[in-house]
Design a protein around this motif. Sequence first.
Motif, PDB file in Angstrom:
ATOM      1  N   VAL A  16       0.830  -1.204   0.000  1.00  0.00           N
ATOM      2  CA  VAL A  16       0.000   0.000   0.000  1.00  0.00           C
ATOM      3  C   VAL A  16       0.866   1.256   0.000  1.00  0.00           C
ATOM      4  CG1 VAL A  16      -1.723   1.326   1.291  1.00  0.00           C
ATOM      5  CG2 VAL A  16      -1.893  -1.163   1.175  1.00  0.00           C
ATOM      6  N   MET A  17       1.866   1.274   0.875  1.00  0.00           N
ATOM      7  CA  MET A  17       2.720   2.455   1.040  1.00  0.00           C
ATOM      8  C   MET A  17       3.894   2.421   0.070  1.00  0.00           C
ATOM      9  SD  MET A  17       1.270   4.221   3.396  1.00  0.00           S
ATOM     10  CE  MET A  17       2.580   5.452   3.540  1.00  0.00           C
ATOM     11  N   ILE A  18       4.175   3.567  -0.531  1.00  0.00           N
ATOM     12  CA  ILE A  18       5.343   3.720  -1.394  1.00  0.00           C
ATOM     13  C   ILE A  18       6.422   4.446  -0.599  1.00  0.00           C
ATOM     14  CG2 ILE A  18       6.248   4.732  -3.512  1.00  0.00           C
ATOM     15  CD1 ILE A  18       4.266   2.593  -4.117  1.00  0.00           C
ATOM     16  N   GLY A  19       7.637   3.892  -0.590  1.00  0.00           N
ATOM     17  CA  GLY A  19       8.721   4.503   0.181  1.00  0.00           C
ATOM     18  C   GLY A  19       8.485   4.377   1.673  1.00  0.00           C
ATOM     19  N   ASN A  20       8.953   5.347   2.441  1.00  0.00           N
ATOM     20  CA  ASN A  20       8.759   5.396   3.898  1.00  0.00           C
ATOM     21  C   ASN A  20       9.270   4.145   4.615  1.00  0.00           C
ATOM     22  OD1 ASN A  20       7.197   7.954   4.752  1.00  0.00           O
ATOM     23  ND2 ASN A  20       6.086   7.246   2.946  1.00  0.00           N
ATOM     24  N   LYS A  21      10.341   3.544   4.093  1.00  0.00           N
ATOM     25  CA  LYS A  21      10.914   2.351   4.714  1.00  0.00           C
ATOM     26  C   LYS A  21      11.399   2.661   6.129  1.00  0.00           C
ATOM     27  CE  LYS A  21      10.646  -0.391   1.062  1.00  0.00           C
ATOM     28  NZ  LYS A  21       9.811  -1.618   1.033  1.00  0.00           N
ATOM     29  N   GLY A  22      12.044   3.811   6.290  1.00  0.00           N
ATOM     30  CA  GLY A  22      12.545   4.190   7.606  1.00  0.00           C
ATOM     31  C   GLY A  22      11.428   4.423   8.600  1.00  0.00           C
ATOM     32  N   THR A  23      10.359   5.081   8.149  1.00  0.00           N
ATOM     33  CA  THR A  23       9.206   5.328   9.017  1.00  0.00           C
ATOM     34  C   THR A  23       8.561   4.019   9.449  1.00  0.00           C
ATOM     35  OG1 THR A  23       8.787   7.438   7.903  1.00  0.00           O
ATOM     36  CG2 THR A  23       6.992   6.523   9.197  1.00  0.00           C
ATOM     37  N   MET A 173       8.824  11.888  -0.747  1.00  0.00           N
ATOM     38  CA  MET A 173       8.815  10.964  -1.877  1.00  0.00           C
ATOM     39  C   MET A 173       9.591  11.552  -3.047  1.00  0.00           C
ATOM     40  SD  MET A 173       4.819   9.741  -1.797  1.00  0.00           S
ATOM     41  CE  MET A 173       5.048   8.438  -2.998  1.00  0.00           C
ATOM     42  N   SER A 174      10.347  10.697  -3.726  1.00  0.00           N
ATOM     43  CA  SER A 174      11.030  11.124  -4.949  1.00  0.00           C
ATOM     44  C   SER A 174      10.008  11.165  -6.089  1.00  0.00           C
ATOM     45  CB  SER A 174      12.148  10.140  -5.294  1.00  0.00           C
ATOM     46  OG  SER A 174      11.607   8.862  -5.625  1.00  0.00           O
ATOM     47  N   GLN A 175      10.385  11.726  -7.218  1.00  0.00           N
ATOM     48  CA  GLN A 175       9.473  11.781  -8.365  1.00  0.00           C
ATOM     49  C   GLN A 175       9.129  10.371  -8.838  1.00  0.00           C
ATOM     50  OE1 GLN A 175      10.499  14.459 -11.572  1.00  0.00           O
ATOM     51  NE2 GLN A 175      11.283  16.026 -10.179  1.00  0.00           N
ATOM     52  N   GLY A 176      10.117   9.485  -8.798  1.00  0.00           N
ATOM     53  CA  GLY A 176       9.878   8.101  -9.211  1.00  0.00           C
ATOM     54  C   GLY A 176       8.901   7.395  -8.290  1.00  0.00           C
ATOM     55  N   GLN A 177       9.047   7.625  -6.985  1.00  0.00           N
ATOM     56  CA  GLN A 177       8.139   7.006  -6.017  1.00  0.00           C
ATOM     57  C   GLN A 177       6.721   7.554  -6.173  1.00  0.00           C
ATOM     58  OE1 GLN A 177      10.296   7.974  -2.413  1.00  0.00           O
ATOM     59  NE2 GLN A 177      11.125   5.895  -2.233  1.00  0.00           N
ATOM     60  N   GLU A 178       6.625   8.851  -6.454  1.00  0.00           N
ATOM     61  CA  GLU A 178       5.299   9.447  -6.617  1.00  0.00           C
ATOM     62  C   GLU A 178       4.613   8.921  -7.886  1.00  0.00           C
ATOM     63  OE1 GLU A 178       3.408  13.729  -5.352  1.00  0.00           O
ATOM     64  OE2 GLU A 178       5.534  13.271  -5.125  1.00  0.00           O
TER      65      GLU A 178
END
Length: 314
Positions: A16-23, A173-178
């Motif tokens: 569901v979530m893109i990125g935010n691995k650290g969070t 978020m980076s442009q790629g992640q967005e």
Amino acid sequence: MELKILDELQDNISKVMIGNKGTMKLILTALLAKGHVLLEDVPGTGKTVLAKSLARSVDAQYGRVQFTPDLLPSDVTGLNYYDAKEGKFVFRKGPVFCNILLADEINRATPKTQSSLLECMAEDQVTVDGVTRELKEPFFVIATQNPLETLGTFPLPEAQMDRFLMRISMEDMSQGQELSMVERYLIEEPLPLLTNVCESGELLKLQKLCREVYVHRDLMKYMIEVVHATRKHGRVIHGVSPRGTLAFVRAAQGFAMTQGRNYVVPEDIKDVAVPVLSHRLSLSAEAEGGKGDKKVIEEILQSVKLPTEDWERR
């Protein structure tokens, strides 16, 4: 230690979530350490979606409270009402009687309503009309708030802030992640399709294992030295409390588990220091605003000498 379930939880939330691995790692850290999390960020960054994704990933009871100025403490904890049919007073449980509670926009409620969570978060119990009721374990609170908006909000008092193990923010978020996010959500919402990968019983076992993660005595001394440095810092009125010291150690243990280790290393301590300690500081007037509290912790980490040792249990 069997930590495969932690990887499965992260992978499931990542559907569901893109990125935010650290969070995600920090939230799992708090969950393992039996703490609570304050997610502080502007609207639209995915705070509520992250909380819901975690709740759906664990086979546990989920509750949500939308905090508003007219919300009453009884709307959170429950209340006794007279049942005419039964001819007696009956207790109706509030949404806090769950395993994972989302306290959305917590700073929109009055301090009186905010304080209804104090006993729940500190002691895993609720007292209404002199009767104390235990909350079923695990009990985990994820509260959200917008740090920029002040109109119609009530700042969390120090006592409430101190109940949160961590205060964290979403990652940019980076442009790629967005672009990946847009593609993923273009046709359907992935959240309703998410299934659980962890039983609440497994989570309790992991929480027990967290307390057994080895912390070298020199690292304990280092963490205590960092905490004491907050109490002597020139821009700090009140430093981290003893409760904060325990939270610091528990968080380091939990973070070590998310890294697949059963012992703490200095990197674990540095990764959790700002999320665990910064919100527990009371700064002087000239230091208030922006990210002053985070900068104080970062300065202290640079100034306190880190011991060198073999950190595994001997």
